[in-house]
Design a protein around this motif. Structure first.
Motif, PDB file in Angstrom:
ATOM      1  N   ILE A 123       0.940  -1.220  -0.612  1.00  0.00           N
ATOM      2  CA  ILE A 123       0.339  -0.117  -0.285  1.00  0.00           C
ATOM      3  C   ILE A 123       0.542   1.139   0.154  1.00  0.00           C
ATOM      4  O   ILE A 123       0.592   2.440  -0.279  1.00  0.00           O
ATOM      5  N   LEU A 124       2.092   0.867   0.654  1.00  0.00           N
ATOM      6  CA  LEU A 124       3.248   2.198   0.631  1.00  0.00           C
ATOM      7  C   LEU A 124       4.379   1.980   0.771  1.00  0.00           C
ATOM      8  O   LEU A 124       4.863   1.045   1.288  1.00  0.00           O
ATOM      9  N   LYS A 125       5.098   2.874   0.181  1.00  0.00           N
ATOM     10  CA  LYS A 125       6.549   2.160   0.222  1.00  0.00           C
ATOM     11  C   LYS A 125       7.164   3.707   0.356  1.00  0.00           C
ATOM     12  O   LYS A 125       6.770   4.170  -1.031  1.00  0.00           O
ATOM     13  N   SER A 126       7.908   4.175   1.521  1.00  0.00           N
ATOM     14  CA  SER A 126       7.945   5.023   0.837  1.00  0.00           C
ATOM     15  C   SER A 126       9.497   4.712   0.749  1.00  0.00           C
ATOM     16  O   SER A 126      10.510   4.587   0.483  1.00  0.00           O
ATOM     17  N   LYS A 127      10.110   6.508  -0.163  1.00  0.00           N
ATOM     18  CA  LYS A 127      11.587   6.829  -0.162  1.00  0.00           C
ATOM     19  C   LYS A 127      12.196   6.907   0.943  1.00  0.00           C
ATOM     20  O   LYS A 127      12.166   7.945   1.435  1.00  0.00           O
ATOM     21  N   GLN A 128      12.630   5.437   1.500  1.00  0.00           N
ATOM     22  CA  GLN A 128      13.380   6.439   2.768  1.00  0.00           C
ATOM     23  C   GLN A 128      14.799   7.153   2.162  1.00  0.00           C
ATOM     24  O   GLN A 128      15.540   7.377   2.137  1.00  0.00           O
ATOM     25  N   PHE A 130      16.854   9.208   5.077  1.00  0.00           N
ATOM     26  CA  PHE A 130      17.704   9.351   5.308  1.00  0.00           C
ATOM     27  C   PHE A 130      17.751   8.381   6.900  1.00  0.00           C
ATOM     28  O   PHE A 130      16.784   8.020   7.607  1.00  0.00           O
ATOM     29  N   SER A 131      18.794   7.618   7.095  1.00  0.00           N
ATOM     30  CA  SER A 131      18.892   7.028   8.640  1.00  0.00           C
ATOM     31  C   SER A 131      19.916   7.206   9.312  1.00  0.00           C
ATOM     32  O   SER A 131      21.162   8.157   8.889  1.00  0.00           O
ATOM     33  N   ARG A 769       5.628  17.145  -6.552  1.00  0.00           N
ATOM     34  CA  ARG A 769       5.119  15.450  -6.643  1.00  0.00           C
ATOM     35  C   ARG A 769       5.841  15.720  -8.208  1.00  0.00           C
ATOM     36  O   ARG A 769       5.254  14.267  -9.153  1.00  0.00           O
TER      37      ARG A 769
END
Lengths: 893, 291
Positions: A123-128, A130-131, A769
């Motif tokens: 349903i959602l796959k975030s563009k992660q 930073f960590s 967007r």
């Protein structure tokens, strides 16, 4: 009995009242409750039930979620509900249900139908983005990259706190990075722009920002560091061989650009090659620039490239050189790194640059004094060809208890150029030549002595030889420079040879909570600088003051103690440097001109950092530095610096003592990426030299050096504020004010000049967007040059606007405008120029992109800027390249 | 006992006459009611990965990140750290090794199980396991403020909990009232929630559906210790205990771990460079979600 009856009556009345009240209260609220079930009447748990006023309304009046049996309960304010409300029931596995109900207490059953479309698994796959792990921030390239990014440099520029200059230097919160690694290896060292501009954006998976970085393993955990480095992690599936290639061609015929950067990465071997050619206004002169600040103790002792004569100016300001530089540039280089085991590396590099640049420009410079003003008009046609051949070999052993590095450099540099000038209407031609050969070898050795003690030793040796020649036609400064026969030209020549050797020793250790570093540096330098200024074709017999033969010997000893202490919220760094300089300078053509002089300086440097709280820090700094005359400043003979300027120094060693004080307040929140800083700066320089300049009606300038106490004062404030939302939004606004007071003698008058500079810069980009992108830059300068009886104000406004429209995922159109307004207040007109560009980019796949570009769409011929300093204000015009249309392809392999 | 036998015996007990019918017809008749979905597949499991960015110590702005996971399985949800889920998965296959125990650490050793409006909190301090029950905080205030997160239009809700004010952004287009930690009950999945000082920030990085069974033996999410003791306490009591535990020096913590074994332990530590570390030094003040 009667009392008992009365008691009963009272209770009855009270109960009736209370019941009536509760009914009255509940009449103000509406209760909607019920059950959510499926087509088989099975209760549906975790459905979301909301109540809104109308079907288009977004404001939620009440909400609940169904329990394990599908039951829910909502309470509404009767007055707000009105006559009817809409109930919306949603669940991930069912079609949403929207139904209108009367706004009265009711119990309902809502039946949901299964979704007609199969629910996506993801349903959602975030563009992660930073960590954080300790001192390392890791940015995922996919979270930062925009569709238009071609090289990894485009992506790096989006990291909060990062700015990248025109020559590719990466700064992190205004501090140049110390290393750029690729897969943990430092292949290119200070020439990392070859990698950042050659590695495709899609080839990199993550970018590490390594704060408090120590490259030398011996220092990790033993010595603090404020250095920041970056590491590019290449995608595992990229393969051993990859890179990028670009080809473009267009009009005017034949505008062209060819570039190739093949890269080989194996576990123990890395190689980056580069081959480039263009004539579209991109110079390669800066390709070998060292973009990092070296950590070696001897870096300040390496021989500078000493130039006496000014080289032809290829400089336009305000806009990129792609608009004004007519060039024919070639460059080729190869960098290779071999890793032996875990800790040993051998690197080598060879590069060749051949860069021809041409520019047409003009300037109008106003020199002002107490009661006069003179304008000098210059029109230039300038050409300069630079050829550089360099080779470099480095061996490094980087272990936990031992560090050893040896670097050998060889470079050959050849420049020849020409300036064709109209000086106040008079034609002058000036030919320039420069050759330079330099060899240097530097070694660094560090060893761990137990606990936190590190012993370091460094050695440096270099040899340099250079020649310069400037020939001006017709002859100039004839009233100053004698000639026995009529002359048609004036010539200045120089020859320099330099031998330089230095060594350093140091010890790092800890004492309780304090880190201490003690160093001792020694240096010996020997130079011979000879030259002559004459009119005519044949050089006469060498005679002072038009010929010189200067022997220069310098011995330096520098001892320093640096301590670093953290206590509570305070972090202090204190440095005391004791410098001893000994000079022996002889002018062999005038034996009475000789000096022997020794200097002893104490140079403190103190920095106090206070961490107010998590996000605020306050820093105060004070430093005292002393600088002595450089070799070119000591030449007592006449020197033709350029076609219209002659300088005569005095043979003495000028000492410039500078006190600098600053205080800043900084705020940075990593999570919200908001930053703010405010700083006040105060600098005072005292020297023993006062410049005395005479300018004649034809625009020729004669400058003499007078021995006189001279103080220059500079004060300023700087403020900036910034906000970043990774690839979506970035805004930065800053204000800089500087006031400089300086003294000089101009045309016989003593002048105390005050220059005030106010500069506002703003930068913003916004991405909606990945459909529309907007870039905006503004630089506004308001400058005043003030003398006791006159004042000149000049203004400069520079705007750059760019817009990207993503027609589709593969097709993007970009339009940009760069415009400038330059004016001197009080003059009739302001100079306004606008350059418009239009480009179209098509990226059918990850590896291939094509583009068509029109630069300077409206064929603007000139661009104007203005600049002020001390008692001069100048307005400069640069002739631009004609309209250029090119079509190109870039392939990432 | 097979299902058919059970049904037959049950029916025979209640309706003796029915036993006269051929058994297989009866079984088929009853079993026909058992076919079809035991429950309609109306609560497909959801798994949400949240990145927690937090400031570990009260006296430092140093920030760390760690992955947490929220799983919803029918009516029960579980929230914990990705490393603890991995520990649980490993222990189903084999006994945990020393390397695995050291490599799969979490900044806080807790998990939260929710069912309806009630939650069970489970945390390990040293070798002591604590658990308590409390109500899910639900006094949300909805704010009419839109924002876009990962392509989803989100609205804002705020709540006061644990001495902090929390700002949450939920997506009405993902219709589930789930959220990280103890937070839930908004009319949409919480995609981001942070306290007003941004000391603790949960950001959703992945939402997937599928089958994600939950192991409700909570001890299996932690490194096993012989003689595990589980203390049932009240919430406020637990927060006091946790704060006291966090203020123990390294020596005191290790003594507490070995109390049961009758050993009196004193620790001394030496670094690689020969420097000594004071194991009796009070530790730095930690940040916790509840003040």
């Amino acid at each position: 009995m009667i009392a008992r009856l009365n008691y009963i009556n009272q209770n009855f009345i009270l109960m009736t009242f209370l019941l009536g009240m509760s009914f009255f209260v509940s009449a103000q609220q509406v209760s909607i409750s019920g059950r959510i079930c499926d087509q088989n009447n099975e209760g549906i748990s975790n459905a979301v039930v909301t109540v809104i006023r109308s079907s288009q309304d977004v404001e939620i009046m009440a909400y609940d979620h169904s329990d394990s049996e599908g039951k829910f309960s909502l309470m509404l304010d009767a007055q707000k509900a009105g006559d009817s409300v809409w109930v919306v029931v949603k669940h991930l596995a069912f079609e949403p249900l929207k139904i209108r109900l009367a706004a009265k207490t009711a119990t309902r059953v809502f039946k949901l139908s299964p979704r007609t479309e199969v629910l996506d698994e993801v349903i959602l796959k975030s563009k992660q983005t930073f960590s954080v792990r300790g001192d390392t921030l890791t940015y995922a390239v996919n979270g930062l990259k925009r569709g238009k990014d071609i090289s990894i440099e485009d992506v790096i520029s989006r990291i909060p706190g990062v700015s990248i200059s025109e020559n590719g230097q990466i700064r992190y919160f205004d501090k140049p990075i110390s290393h750029l690694y690729v897969n943990g290896l430092d292949l290119l060292q200070g020439r990392y722009s070859i990698a950042t501009r050659g590695i495709p954006a899609d080839a990199v998976k993550e970018i590490d920002v390594l704060k408090n970085h120590n490259h030398e393993r011996i220092a990790i955990g033993r010595k603090s560091s404020e250095a920041v480095a970056m590491n590019l992690k290449i995608n595992e599936d990229e393969g051993v061989f990859f890179g990028s290639a670009t080809i473009a061609a267009g009009t005017p015929v034949l505008t062209r650009q060819i570039e190739g950067t093949p890269i080989v990465f194996r576990n123990n071997f890395q190689n980056i090659s580069l081959i480039k050619h263009n004539n579209i206004g991109i110079s390669y002169r800066d390709l070998n620039d060292n973009l990092i600040s070296e950590s070696s103790a001897l870096v300040n002792y390496d021989s500078d490239e000493t130039r006496i004569v000014r080289q032809p100016l290829l400089m336009g300001s305000g806009v990129s050189e792609k608009y004004w530089l007519n060039n024919d540039s070639y460059a080729a280089s190869n960098d290779a790194l071999h890793r032996i085991g875990d800790s040993t590396m051998v690197k080598w590099n060879v590069s060749y640059i051949n860069d021809l640049g041409r520019i047409r420009s003009g300037s109008s410079t106003i020199f002002t004094g107490e009661d006069f003003s003179q304008t000098v008009e210059n029109d230039y046609n300038t050409k300069l060809r630079t050829q550089v051949l360099s080779a470099n070999v480095q061996q490094e052993v980087n272990k936990r208890n031992l560090f050893l590095k040896n670097t050998s450099n060889l470079s050959l540099n050849n420049e020849d150029g020409n300036e064709n000038v109209l000086l106040n209407g008079n034609p002058i031609n000036s030919d320039y030549e420069f050759q330079n050969f330099k060899f240097s070898n530097g070694s660094d050795f560090k060893i761990h002595l137990g606990r936190s003690k590190i012993l370091q030793v460094g050695l440096l040796f270099s040899y340099l030889q250079s020649t310069e020649q400037l020939e001006v036609q017709p002859d100039v400064f004839s009233e100053v420079i004698p000639s026995v026969t009529p002359a048609e030209n004036t010539t200045q020549t120089f020859k320099l040879s330099n031998l330089n050797a230095a060594m350093s020793g140091g010890l790092n250790f800890s004492l309780k909570k304090m880190e201490i570093e003690v160093t001792q540096n020694l240096r010996y330098r020997s130079d011979n600088l000879s030259g002559g200024l004459y009119r005519g074709m044949v050089a006469p017999q060498a005679q002072f003051p038009f010929f010189g033969d200067l022997d220069y010997r310098q011995f330096s000893s520098s001892s320093s103690v640096k301590s670093r202490l953290k206590f509570g919220k305070f972090n202090t760094v204190a440095l005391m440097v004791v410098d001893y300089e000994s000079f022996a300078v002889n002018e062999n053509l005038s034996p009475d001109l000789a000096i022997r002089n020794n200097f002893l300086f104490f140079q403190p440097n103190l920095s106090l950092n206070y961490r107010v709280n998590r996000n605020w820090t306050s820093t105060s700094r004070y430093s005292r530095t002393n600088q002595l005359s450089r070799l070119p400043d000591m030449l007592p003979s006449y020197v033709l610096v350029n076609y219209n300027t002659v300088v005569q120094n005095q043979l003495f060693i000028n000492q410039v003592a500078t006190d600098a004080l600053s205080h800043s307040l900084d705020y940075f929140n990593l999570l919200t990426n908001f930053s703010f800083s405010f700083a006040g700066i105060w600098n005072q320089s005292r020297s023993d030299i006062l410049l005395s300049s005479q300018i004649d009606s034809q625009g020729f300038l004669l400058t003499e050096i007078n021995r006189a106490r001279n103080t220059t004062l500079s004060r300023g404030v700087r403020a900036s504020i910034g906000k970043t939302l990774f690839s979506k939004l970035k805004g930065q606004l800053s204000y800089d004010f500087t006031a400089i007071e300086s003294n000089l003698i101009f045309n016989g008058d003593f002048v105390r000049a005050l220059s005030n500079r106010n500069t506002i810069t703003a930068e913003m980009y916004w991405d909606y967007r990945d459909k529309i992108g907007l870039d905006y830059e503004l630089q506004a300068s308001f400058n005043t040059s003030r003398l006791p009886s006159t004042e000149i104000q000049n203004r400069m406004f520079f705007h750059k606007v760019g817009m990207d429209v993503y027609v589709s995922e593969k097709l993007r159109v970009n339009g940009s405008l760069e415009s400038a307004i330059a004016l001197i207040v009080g003059q009739d007109r302001a100079n306004r120029n606008t350059i418009a560009n239009l480009s179209c980019f098509y990226k059918p796949s990850k590896k291939l992109s094509a583009n068509i570009s029109a630069i300077n769409l409206f064929d603007v011929r000139t661009f104007t800027t203005t600049f002020a300093m001390a008692n001069t204000v100048s307005v400069s015009n640069f002739f631009l390249r004609p309209r250029q249309i090119t079509a190109g392809l870039t392939y990432a392999f | 006992m097979s299902e058919a036998h059970f049904v037959k015996n049950y029916v025979a007990h209640i309706f003796p006459e029915m036993v006269k019918l051929p058994a297989f017809i009866l079984i088929l008749f009853i079993l026909s009611f058992q076919t079809g979905d035991q429950s309609s597949d109306n609560s497909r499991d959801i798994r949400v990965k949240y990145t927690l960015t937090y400031q570990r110590f009260a006296d430092s702005k140093e920030v760390r990140t760690v992955n947490t996971v929220l799983i919803q399985n029918k009516n029960v949800s579980l929230f914990t750290f990705e490393s603890l889920l991995r520990l649980n998965a490993i222990q189903k296959e084999h006994a945990i090794t020393e390397g695995e125990a050291l490599g799969l650490t979490a900044p806080f050793n807790f998990l939260i199980s929710k069912e309806g409006d009630n939650l069970t909190y489970y945390e390990v301090l040293g070798n002591e396991h604590y658990t308590f029950k409390e109500k899910v905080p639900t006094n949300w205030k909805l704010i009419g403020q839109d924002t876009l997160i990962d392509g989803y239009s989100c609205k804002k809700g705020t709540i006061a909990y644990g001495g902090r004010i929390w700002n949450a952004y939920y997506a009405p287009d993902i219709p589930t009232s789930l959220g990280p930690y103890k937070f839930s009950g908004l009319p949409g999945l919480i995609l981001r929630i942070a306290d007003s000082e941004n000391k603790f920030v949960f950001s959703a990085s992945e939402v997937i559906t599928g089958e994600f069974p939950i192991d409700e033996t909570y001890e299996k999410y932690f490194v096993p210790d012989r003689g595990t003791r589980v203390f049932k306490v009240q919430p406020n009591e637990f927060y006091k205990i946790r704060k006291q535990y966090s203020q123990l020096s390294l020596n005191e913590q290790i003594r507490r771990l070995n109390n049961d074994h009758g050993a009196k332990v004193d620790v001394s530590m030496q670094g690689l460079n020969g420097e000594t570390f004071d194991a009796n030094k009070p530790p730095r003040v930690r940040n916790f979600i509840e003040l």
